[in-house]
Design an enzyme around this catalytic site. Structure first.
Site, PDB file in Angstrom:
ATOM      1  N   CYS A  79      10.631  81.531  62.723  1.00 28.98           N
ATOM      2  CA  CYS A  79      11.457  80.308  62.674  1.00 28.98           C
ATOM      3  C   CYS A  79      11.177  79.410  63.872  1.00 28.98           C
ATOM      4  CB  CYS A  79      12.938  80.658  62.654  1.00 28.98           C
ATOM      5  SG  CYS A  79      13.462  81.487  61.150  1.00 28.98           S
ATOM      6  N   HIS A  80      11.254  79.966  65.085  1.00 26.39           N
ATOM      7  CA  HIS A  80      11.319  79.122  66.275  1.00 26.39           C
ATOM      8  C   HIS A  80       9.964  78.647  66.776  1.00 26.39           C
ATOM      9  CE1 HIS A  80      15.596  79.682  66.396  1.00 26.39           C
ATOM     10  NE2 HIS A  80      15.443  80.992  66.332  1.00 26.39           N
ATOM     11  N   CYS A  91      21.292  86.242  65.949  1.00 28.80           N
ATOM     12  CA  CYS A  91      20.072  86.015  65.158  1.00 28.80           C
ATOM     13  C   CYS A  91      19.592  87.335  64.541  1.00 28.80           C
ATOM     14  CB  CYS A  91      18.966  85.435  66.031  1.00 28.80           C
ATOM     15  SG  CYS A  91      18.653  83.688  65.735  1.00 28.80           S
ATOM     16  N   CYS A  96      29.191  86.729 101.766  1.00 27.53           N
ATOM     17  CA  CYS A  96      27.775  86.883 102.100  1.00 27.53           C
ATOM     18  C   CYS A  96      26.978  85.623 101.766  1.00 27.53           C
ATOM     19  CB  CYS A  96      27.156  88.050 101.342  1.00 27.53           C
ATOM     20  SG  CYS A  96      27.861  89.654 101.751  1.00 27.53           S
ATOM     21  N   HIS A  97      27.223  85.072 100.577  1.00 26.15           N
ATOM     22  CA  HIS A  97      26.359  83.987 100.081  1.00 26.15           C
ATOM     23  C   HIS A  97      26.834  82.604 100.498  1.00 26.15           C
ATOM     24  CE1 HIS A  97      24.013  86.713  97.542  1.00 26.15           C
ATOM     25  NE2 HIS A  97      25.137  87.246  97.107  1.00 26.15           N
TER      26      HIS A  97
END
Lengths: 106, 257
Positions: free
Chosen positions: B176-177, B218, B75-76
């Site tokens: 933190c980020h 995390c 298809c792609h």
């Protein structure tokens, strides 16, 4: 399914030193680890790696359990003639994975 | 006198609860925080182990699957053209389910509804390979979250989750980020948490993994109970992270320590 990645220069001058790199997807399980069920995970590592240049072995290495997963090897050889470089990785069960690359030497 | 004081107190509380967002001019990919050696592994396709999964994804792309016996390529067509820029705009809104969906979820949905194949579990080699292959087609393109009002609610929820303290350590992602990305934690750079190169090959994992696996790591780190793979919470977080990282270049497959 082939899960290897080799890097060889497509062309080189005769007598030139060429850098070759080869990597394979492999868990390199040491045999020392426990699974979540407390049972040892069986060892499964690649034991031997070799590279042939037009049928002649130019590099080989023994692998051991301390190597990382997906081992990466880099080495050099001298380009002598136009031909095929064949790479072979042999694991604990004796199963062999291969890859190859062509080089044109002028 | 009473009003300005109350206002100042409210400002202070807000400052403690929610860290300042990173201004666009200071946004930096995690690559900039890595050692020169790790950057070199990522930069060279011959030494980037993530390329092993891209290769695998490439062969899966052409392989017929499921009852339809159709492959992605049926298809792609060529992924290099049809999938260029797709990863840059995911997660996106999915009309079929009426919810937002991430790239791995979309690939699996396509597999089930169009190829009539079995679902690929999250973090399976096949799904990671296909996601890495599709993501790789957008390498170098800027992250461009879709301007779609239907995503607003989930995106706001993602922002809320990003700023919500959780776990026994009582830390939010933002603690933190956003607030301490210049710092180091246990010797490692904290970084700004931009999802530029997922799925990433993480040296610590010795394999490739998704953004959700990274976020679960995390969450376990702050001793919170991680959300489930593919959960609405994770897709919401991915939406917010994409907006937060808008404009940064895609690096898939990235290498991280």
């Amino acid at each position: 399914m082939s899960r290897t990645l080799v890097s060889v220069p497509k062309t080189a001058r005769a007598g030139e030193v060429i850098d070759i790199r080869a990597m394979i997807a492999h868990p390199m399980e040491t045999g020392y680890r426990m699974g979540p069920n407390g049972q040892a995970i069986p060892r499964k590592i690649i034991r031997h790696f070799a590279c042939d240049y037009d049928g002649e072995e130019v590099f080989s290495a023994e692998f051991h359990p301390a190597m990382s997963a997906n081992p990466f090897v880099a080495f050099s050889t001298v380009a002598t003639k136009t031909g095929t470089l064949t790479f072979r990785w042999t694991d604990d069960d004796g199963k062999v994975e291969t890859a190859s690359a062509e080089i044109a030497v002028s | 006198m009473r009003f300005p004081l109350a206002f100042a107190a409210a400002q202070l509380c807000a400052g403690i609860a929610v860290a300042q967002e990173i201004p666009p001019s200071e946004r930096r990919s995690g690559t900039n925080f890595m050692s020169a050696e790790t950057q070199a592994i990522q930069a060279d396709d011959g030494s980037n182990p993530g390329m092993l999964w891209v290769l695998q994804g490439g062969s899966l792309w052409d392989e017929p699957a499921g009852a339809s016996r159709r492959s992605c390529a049926s298809c792609h067509g060529e992924a290099a053209t049809s999938m260029r820029g797709v990863a840059a705009r995911y997660p996106a809104f999915d009309a079929a389910s009426g919810a937002s969906i991430d790239l791995a979820g979309k690939i699996d949905q396509c597999r089930m509804t169009r190829q009539h194949a079995t679902s690929l579990p999250r973090e399976s080699e096949e799904l990671l390979g296909l996601t890495a292959y599709v993501g790789h087609q957008s390498r170098g393109m800027p992250i461009a979250p879709p301007d779609d009002a239907r995503l607003d609610a989930a995106r706001a929820e993602g922002k809320r989750l990003f700023q919500t303290r959780m776990g026994q350590l009582d830390l939010s992602c933002s603690s933190c980020h956003d607030a301490n990305w210049r710092g180091r934690l246990g010797g490692s750079a904290v970084t700004q948490a931009h999802p530029t190169g997922y799925p990433i090959y993480r040296l610590e994992w010795q394999t490739i993994g998704s953004l959700q696996r990274r976020m679960r790591g995390c969450m376990v780190g702050v001793r919170a109970e991680p959300f489930a793979y593919g959960s609405a919470e994770f897709v919401a977080l991915e939406l917010y992270l994409a907006e937060r990282a808008a404009g940064l270049a895609i690096e898939t497959p990235a290498v991280r320590p």
